[in-house]
Design a protein around this motif. Structure first.
Motif, mmCIF file in Angstrom:
data_model
loop_
_atom_site.group_PDB
_atom_site.id
_atom_site.type_symbol
_atom_site.label_atom_id
_atom_site.label_comp_id
_atom_site.label_asym_id
_atom_site.label_seq_id
_atom_site.Cartn_x
_atom_site.Cartn_y
_atom_site.Cartn_z
ATOM 1 N N LEU A 51 0.795 -1.330 0.105
ATOM 2 C CA LEU A 51 0.108 0.193 0.116
ATOM 3 C C LEU A 51 0.868 1.193 -0.012
ATOM 4 O O LEU A 51 1.718 1.572 0.962
ATOM 5 N N LEU A 52 0.925 2.120 -0.868
ATOM 6 C CA LEU A 52 1.568 3.218 -1.352
ATOM 7 C C LEU A 52 0.715 4.482 -0.966
ATOM 8 O O LEU A 52 -0.497 4.548 -1.460
ATOM 9 N N LYS A 53 1.494 5.479 -0.657
ATOM 10 C CA LYS A 53 0.740 6.847 -0.548
ATOM 11 C C LYS A 53 0.714 7.478 -1.874
ATOM 12 O O LYS A 53 1.876 7.481 -2.741
ATOM 13 N N GLY A 54 -0.642 7.813 -2.389
ATOM 14 C CA GLY A 54 -0.406 8.296 -3.660
ATOM 15 C C GLY A 54 0.311 9.479 -4.214
ATOM 16 O O GLY A 54 0.913 9.669 -5.125
ATOM 17 N N SER A 55 0.306 10.310 -3.037
ATOM 18 C CA SER A 55 0.842 11.717 -3.441
ATOM 19 C C SER A 55 2.394 11.488 -3.582
ATOM 20 O O SER A 55 2.947 12.130 -4.421
ATOM 21 N N ASP A 56 2.993 10.886 -2.837
ATOM 22 C CA ASP A 56 4.719 10.665 -3.178
ATOM 23 C C ASP A 56 5.155 9.290 -3.231
ATOM 24 O O ASP A 56 6.483 9.102 -3.611
ATOM 25 N N GLY A 57 4.095 8.092 -3.518
ATOM 26 C CA GLY A 57 4.774 6.602 -3.647
ATOM 27 C C GLY A 57 5.304 6.340 -2.517
ATOM 28 O O GLY A 57 5.740 4.975 -2.329
#
Length: 546
Positions: free
Chosen positions: A260-266
């Motif tokens: 699960l990655l944060k969309g804003s910065d990966g």
């Protein structure tokens, strides 16, 4: 002998809805000449109020088929000159109210746009060939949709949907292929969808596999995460899993992990290692499967295990198939037993169709289509789609399977099935990875549509479009105004009023579920949302598909 009668009474407490695990039954069969590896798409292509099904087949058959969903009769077919791994997509590319069918071929490296009603070719363009299902959205804010698709040469291609003109292409990684569908989601909060691309690195370890984010407006790279240590075959699912108001990306990899990655910065939110690090080829699917108002993640690994994870990456339940099986195209979520809870539906390589209770993971039923076909080689590697095929009181599932023995294509065979499974109250899952932006999520979508500034004091955003369940209209007002939001059918008749009142400055969201003011579900078709704020008026065209 005294007869003993056993009487069983079923009581349903007030406010509790009875659930029924309805036994599935075959509605119809359609024979092909090879296996189908992709997925299908469902929509009303000819305007008769009933859906059609589009799907394609491998080498020994090579056709794209369109069938009438109610009885499986052939509407049209076209031979594509080779294998077709990618799922077709149905979309009204020129906004004339008549949807088209689009397919990116694997062996014959072209993208083809067909007239949905009769199969004639509207346009066809060459590119690098693909297993990647295409995605569609207006990514640059020009009011017209674009097609995004990866290819075997490692390029991300952007075509105009109405004419197939290549607008741009970028070399994501020319030492890799792009097998996964691009995910279209606004990760940099500029009001326009951005593009998430996953690569299939060449070499035994998939050493150049990675996740990339590109700006939808400028197509400049926003970030790259090389964390997945092996192949990524299917693309990112997205939704606000961590509940911080921004999208998260769920990625599966052959390295045996769900990320699960944060969309804003990966950056990494968390990862979950599947037991034994069994490879994961299928896409992760997202939805609230236990009605606790939090999103869950479901995936299937190569050892035949279905796992459900909570939003923190903790295991909620696990289901192991009785036989050694796998499910390459992953699960879909739909309520097939009428208990107002999403269930997990998937097919397996041994030719079986499964339904699991979403909240507990126990088996509701399974159906052996290999037995029905009567050949031990019959398998299913074609993802399920779910809709109401006959405009009756049931939900139905479409899957296609068979046997592929390339290059000995004379041995190949296939069959498509429509299966009656549940009550009509359940929602549809009408295409691969749920929607045109490939969110693979049954949730309020992260905005991925056009941000159109109509007048200085009114900004309007609508998404997704076309839609199957809900369409959302976001309004931003810089001063108070009388606001009305009204839906009209294509004959100009008012069918639903969402708002009609004095509204203060601020941001607002209105949703429409395809029903009129009396709560009656309206037929699939073109509708117009007229939005007025003071003297400023705009009309948004939306397409309801079922």
């Amino acid at each position: 002998m005294r007869k003993i009668y056993l009487i069983v009474l079923l009581f349903v407490l007030p406010g509790i809805k009875a659930s029924f695990a309805q036994a599935p039954s075959i509605l119809w069969r359609f024979n092909t000449h090879d296996e189908s590896f992709g997925n299908a798409a469902i929509a009303d292509l000819d305007g008769d109020g009933k859906p059609e099904i589009a799907f394609s087949c491998y080498w020994g058959d090579s056709n794209i088929y369109v069938l009438n969903a109610e009885d499986g009769s052939l509407v049209w077919k076209q031979n594509m000159g080779g294998c077709n791994d990618a799922a077709p997509i149905i979309y009204d590319v020129d906004n004339d109210g008549h949807p088209e069918v689009l397919l990116g071929s694997s062996c014959n490296p072209v993208i083809t746009c067909f007239n949905g009603a009769n199969g004639s070719i509207k346009w066809q363009k060459p590119f690098g060939g693909t297993d990647s299902p295409m995605s569609i959205a207006d990514i640059d804010g020009d009011g017209k949709p674009e097609i995004l698709v990866g290819d075997f040469e490692g390029y991300l291609n952007c075509f105009t949907a109405d004419s197939g003109r290549l607008k741009w292409k970028i070399p994501v990684d020319t030492n890799a292929a792009i097998e996964a569908s691009p995910a279209l989601v606004d990760v940099n909060n500029d009001g326009h969808p951005d593009i998430i691309v996953c690569t299939w690195g060449y070499g035994g370890s998939g050493d150049s596999s990675a996740v990339y984010a590109y700006d939808g407006m400028t197509h400049a790279q926003l970030w790259k995460n090389p964390l997945p240590a092996n192949y990524i075959y299917h693309g990112a699912a997205f939704g606000d899993v961590t509940e911080d108001g921004t999208p998260d990306l769920a990625i599966s990899s052959y390295d045996g992990n769900v990320y699960l990655l944060k969309g804003s910065d990966g950056s990494l939110e968390w990862s979950y290692p599947t037991p034994g690090l069994a490879y994961i080829a299928d896409p992760v699917v997202i939805g609230d499967i236990n009605n606790d108002n939090h999103l869950d993640l479901v995936y299937i690994n190569g050892n035949g295990e279905v796992d459900a994870l909570d939003r923190f990456g903790h295991l909620e339940w696990s289901f192991t198939m009785p036989l050694y099986e796998s499910s390459f195209r992953g699960a879909v979520l739909a309520d097939v037993n009428n208990d107002d809870t999403l269930d997990v539906v998937f097919v397996t390589t041994s030719g079986r169709l499964f339904a699991l209770n979403g909240s507990r993971g126990n088996e509701l039923w399974n159906m052996n289509l290999r037995t029905d076909y009567g050949d031990s080689n019959f398998e299913l590697e074609h993802g399920a789609v779910i809709s109401n095929f006959k405009n009756d009181d049931t939900l139905d599932i479409f899957v296609a399977g068979g046997y592929a023995d390339y290059p000995y294509i004379q041995n190949d065979f296939g069959r498509a099935y429509a299966i009656k499974v549940g009550l009509k109250s359940g929602k549809s899952w009408a295409m691969f990875q749920h929607d045109y932006t490939r969110s693979n999520c049954v949730c309020n979508p992260t905005p991925a549509g056009v941000n159109e500034v109509v007048k200085p004091s009114l900004a309007v955003k609508s998404y997704p479009n076309p839609f199957t369940q809900n369409v959302y209209f976001n309004l931003s007002l810089d001063k108070a105004a009388d606001v009305s939001v009204m839906l009209y059918n294509d004959a100009g008749v008012l069918v639903r009023t969402l708002a009609n009142k004095k509204t203060e400055a601020g941001n607002y969201q209105f949703s429409w579920n395809g029903k009129n003011d009396n709560g009656t579900t309206l037929p699939a078709g073109v509708y117009f949302c007229k939005i007025a704020a003071g003297s400023f008026v705009t009309t948004k065209k939306v397409v309801l598909v079922k």
